[in-house]
Design a protein around this motif. Structure first.
Motif: not given
Length: 160
Positions: A100-129
């Motif tokens: 029922k919530g908002e499901v948003l597909l992130l169309d940014e295939p270059d993960y290295n360009s945005w993962i650190d911007k989400v959180d510098t502690r995130w290694g990029g694995a999922i699931p992540a919250t």
């Protein structure tokens, strides 16, 4: 008779339509979601339909979203599925899971360009919250698969 049936169908259609919002976004939209400055607690779950751990924990997020619907909490489900699979894989999955919530597909295939911007502690694995409440000064990232009770207890820490 046909006219009445058609009118009835048109008026009842919203009752059967999914209640969620599902759309494709770019980094700028995600950046805004990660930086809202108000009293709301934000739960931003990064997942994909092909991720076994993501799919396993998803019902717990859906349940918590329902249980916390009267609280200042907003859930976003950020799919990392491929854009080409939006209509054929993601939308049917969202409907089947009755999200029922908002499901948003992130169309940014270059993960290295945005993962650190989400959180510098995130290694990029999922699931992540990412869970944050700006006014309370709390923000964390959980790079793990949640169990039901663990998610419930974690979210309690962020809700005023």
């Amino acid at each position: 008779m046909k006219k009445h049936t058609l009118l009835l169908f048109v008026f009842m259609l919203p009752l059967f339509a999914p209640a969620q919002t599902t759309s494709i976004i770019k980094w700028n939209t995600l950046h805004e979601l990660l930086n809202k400055k108000n009293d709301t607690t934000y739960v931003i779950n990064f997942w994909a339909t092909w991720c076994k751990g993501c799919v396993a924990e998803l019902p717990y997020f859906i349940e918590q979203e329902q249980q916390l619907k009267d609280k200042p909490v907003k859930f976003y489900y950020i799919s990392l599925d491929f854009k080409k699979d939006f209509n054929t894989r993601l939308l049917p999955f969202v409907e089947k899971q009755q999200m029922k919530g908002e499901v948003l597909l992130l169309d940014e295939p270059d993960y290295n360009s945005w993962i650190d911007k989400v959180d510098t502690r995130w290694g990029g694995a999922i699931p992540a919250t990412v869970v944050y409440n700006y006014r309370a000064g709390k923000r964390d990232i959980y790079e793990q698969e949640f169990e039901k009770e663990e998610l419930k207890q974690t979210l309690k820490k962020y809700i005023p």
